[in-house]
Scaffold this active site. Structure first.
Site, PDB file in Angstrom:
ATOM      1  N   ASN A  65       2.592   1.458  -5.331  1.00 39.31           N
ATOM      2  CA  ASN A  65       2.061   0.399  -4.466  1.00 39.31           C
ATOM      3  C   ASN A  65       2.532   0.660  -3.038  1.00 39.31           C
ATOM      4  O   ASN A  65       3.720   0.868  -2.782  1.00 39.31           O
ATOM      5  CB  ASN A  65       2.567  -0.965  -4.933  1.00 39.31           C
ATOM      6  CG  ASN A  65       2.375  -1.172  -6.416  1.00 39.31           C
ATOM      7  OD1 ASN A  65       1.271  -1.099  -6.935  1.00 39.31           O
ATOM      8  ND2 ASN A  65       3.474  -1.426  -7.108  1.00 39.31           N
ATOM      9  N   GLU A 106       6.831   9.091  -6.234  1.00 41.06           N
ATOM     10  CA  GLU A 106       6.161   7.898  -5.713  1.00 41.06           C
ATOM     11  C   GLU A 106       6.067   7.924  -4.191  1.00 41.06           C
ATOM     12  O   GLU A 106       5.054   7.503  -3.620  1.00 41.06           O
ATOM     13  CB  GLU A 106       6.889   6.644  -6.189  1.00 41.06           C
ATOM     14  CG  GLU A 106       6.992   6.502  -7.701  1.00 41.06           C
ATOM     15  CD  GLU A 106       5.662   6.647  -8.418  1.00 41.06           C
ATOM     16  OE1 GLU A 106       4.631   6.215  -7.868  1.00 41.06           O
ATOM     17  OE2 GLU A 106       5.650   7.197  -9.532  1.00 41.06           O
TER      18      GLU A 106
END
Length: 612
Positions: free
Chosen positions: A448, A481
């Site tokens: 995210n 990530e």
């Protein structure tokens, strides 16, 4: 010991150890404990238990019988995340090698053909693996038995899911989103968790591309109040169409807003509505996670939208190529805090409802981004933080009692964010970067934008208890990530058939990132052993698939989060960098990201950038 353990990696190892008993009654009790009311075993960890019990010859039939008998309950209530059923199938059937096990496996597939969802491919692979194991035994056991004594010591694969179940689930292209205002308020602070709910408001600006008298968005498991629906021009005119009625297509997860007449091409319109929904604990969309403090259950709100579950949080255009800007408002009790992708810009509005004082946290407007990269958190977590060498605030959140275990992950992130800026030659696009360890989490982590969510074992590290393998794993996940913040978030594949662009590049760059942080680990020496070999093993199966694969349904999309999209694609990226030369490759990547930032792309855009 398991209940008292406060280190996530220690809890994981204890779960594995508990499955090593040679007593069938203990193993059966352990398996049944998973589905008891108020079980201490989290749903995300069930595959650990199943796979560990199934790893022994004593436990394998027990785990398989438990899985078969309780399949409906497990599939609907526990193994509901993206990786739940696939991981459980792989763990339980990993060592199948008899005709009886093959027969029972095929019978389960036949009996549950409509319930396999995105575990369908894993069931196919289990059949293939079992047949291969049977053939190996038939070919090699006699010779192996003869050697040990001297030393003194199939059929066609199941057919694909029926085409009749496949419908066109892509949104029509006559309107596209420009901007969303989203406000979300959960009700999860008293009473039974089964009764937790949330309500929200969404106001979206859409642009008309083709004449049409309807607006179609995605929606799943939320209820829109028809009386709240409004439609009007962003710059109102008397000739604007008005809202007439709405219809929900549950199969395609569509909300169809019907208008009085056609919209005008190239004009912007506003669609707004109120909605509500139940808040489950199934690790998808908006859900609650539970943890314990001093014997008392605590609950937090968190989200997991990739690939197709933002539509569970608010009506939206839930496809990766349909980017828009977002203004998010999260409504929380005054004794908790909230997080989202951007920094908070205002918390001045408060009100009382049901003896709870609520505060509205209004977040800064986001850049253009995909719905699946949004994230919301409301909790009582604490954080440790720092500032990168390029002046980006970086915070690591966790349950207060274990937040110090986030130090290693934070240190890796503080080092890698500026290193990636130098590699991509593009400044980090957001004003802050947060990471948070979620007690109940299906994946290892999720990229995210500006708020990366992690499973606790992928972010927390205690040098007094955790191993060096755990330390390396945390660094790898953080590096992976953060690589997505540019490759995947800033520039995003237009559709999931190019998932390999996201995950393959991040898989390759994770090795580069960890090599920067810990050069003594010699990560690139491990690439061939880990990524390449794992990819070749998976790709040698008849149930493998192309790197670029057509996917249409949510189940098909979830199926391709596998070794082909990660390790094989990462190996291809590594190979391209070698034969193009690092300098040419790196310049091509910078050109690709610079020219297409905030846009949606295809693999052809990458080829063009690399071959200029």
């Amino acid at each position: 010991m398991y209940k008292e353990a406060t280190v996530a990696t220690e809890q994981r190892d204890l779960l594995k150890a508990l499955g090593c008993s040679s007593q069938p009654w203990i193993l059966n009790h352990y398996l049944n404990l998973m589905i008891e009311k108020d079980s201490p075993i989290r749903a995300q960890d069930m595959y650990f238990v199943l796979s560990r019990v199934a790893a022994s010859t004593i436990g394998r039939p027990l785990a398989w019988d438990f899985f078969r008998v309780n399949f409906d309950k497990l599939a609907s209530e526990y193994l509901t995340g993206t990786f739940g059923i696939p991981d459980a199938v792989d763990g339980v059937t990993a060592n199948f090698n008899t005709e009886l096990e093959l027969k029972e496996l095929e019978e389960l597939i036949s009996d549950k053909s409509g319930q396999l969802g995105y575990g369908f491919r894993n069931f196919q692979q289990a059949v293939e693996r079992t047949r291969a194991n049977i053939r190996w035994k038939q070919q090699n056991l006699p010779a192996l038995a003869e050697y040990l004594n001297s030393a003194g010591f199939g059929n066609d694969m199941p057919s694909e899911a029926t085409d009749a179940s496949k419908v066109d689930l892509r949104l029509p292209d006559h309107v596209t989103p420009v901007h969303y205002d989203v406000e979300l308020q959960p009700y999860m602070y008293t009473g039974n968790p089964e009764d937790f709910t949330y309500k929200g408001m969404v106001r979206m600006i859409v642009r008309c591309n083709k004449p049409s008298s309807n607006v179609t968005t995605h929606i799943d498991l939320i209820n829109v109040d028809p009386s709240s629906i409004k439609f009007y021009g962003e710059s109102p005119m008397n000739s604007d169409p008005v809202y007439v009625s709405s219809e929900v297509d549950k199969v395609r997860q569509f909300l169809i807003i019907k208008l009085s007449h056609n919209m005008t091409v190239s004009r912007n319109y506003v669609l707004e509505m109120a909605y509500s929904g139940k808040m489950p604990d199934d690790l998808k969309g908006v859900y609650y996670s539970k943890y314990s403090r001093n014997g008392t259950d605590k609950y937090m709100l968190t989200t997991q939208f990739q690939p197709t579950d933002a539509r569970r949080a608010f009506p939206c255009f839930d496809e990766p190529g349909l980017k828009a800007t977002f203004n998010i408002t999260l409504v929380r009790p005054d004794y908790l805090m909230s997080l989202s992708n951007m920094p908070i810009v205002d918390s001045s509005v408060s009100f009382t409802e049901g003896n709870i004082t609520y505060v509205k946290d209004v977040y800064q407007k986001s850049p253009r981004m995909s719905t699946y990269l949004l994230a919301f958190v409301i909790s009582d977590f604490d954080y440790i933080g720092g500032v990168t060498s390029n002046n980006v605030e970086y915070r690591a959140y966790a349950i207060p009692e274990v937040v110090d275990q986030a130090r290693h992950a934070l240190d890796v992130g503080l080092k890698l964010l500026p290193a990636y800026e130098q590699f991509y030659k593009i400044p980090y696009p957001l004003p802050k970067q947060d990471m948070i360890a979620i007690p109940d989490y299906d994946a290892g982590a999720m990229e995210n934008w500006g708020l990366i969510t992690y499973r606790e074992t992928a972010m927390l590290y205690d040098p007094a208890v955790s191993s060096e393998v755990d330390k390396e794993y945390v660094a790898i996940v953080v590096a992976h990530e953060l690589a997505h913040m540019w490759f995947g978030d800033l520039v995003t594949p237009a559709w999931w058939d190019d998932l390999w662009l996201n995950e393959g590049f991040a898989t390759y760059v994770e090795y580069m990132g960890v090599d920067i942080a810990f050069p003594e680990w010699k990560m690139f020496d491990k690439f061939a052993l880990t990524a390449v070999q794992r990819a070749m093993s998976f790709d040698g199966r008849v149930t493998s698939h192309p790197v670029i694969v057509e996917v249409n349904t949510p189940d098909e999309i979830n199926e391709i989060f596998d070794s082909i999209s990660y390790e094989k694609s990462g190996s291809l990226i590594r190979m391209m960098r070698h034969f193009l030369s690092p300098g040419t490759f790196d310049r091509g990547i910078t050109a690709y990201l610079t020219s297409l930032q905030y846009e949606a792309t295809t693999h052809n855009d990458l080829w063009e950038a690399l071959t200029r």
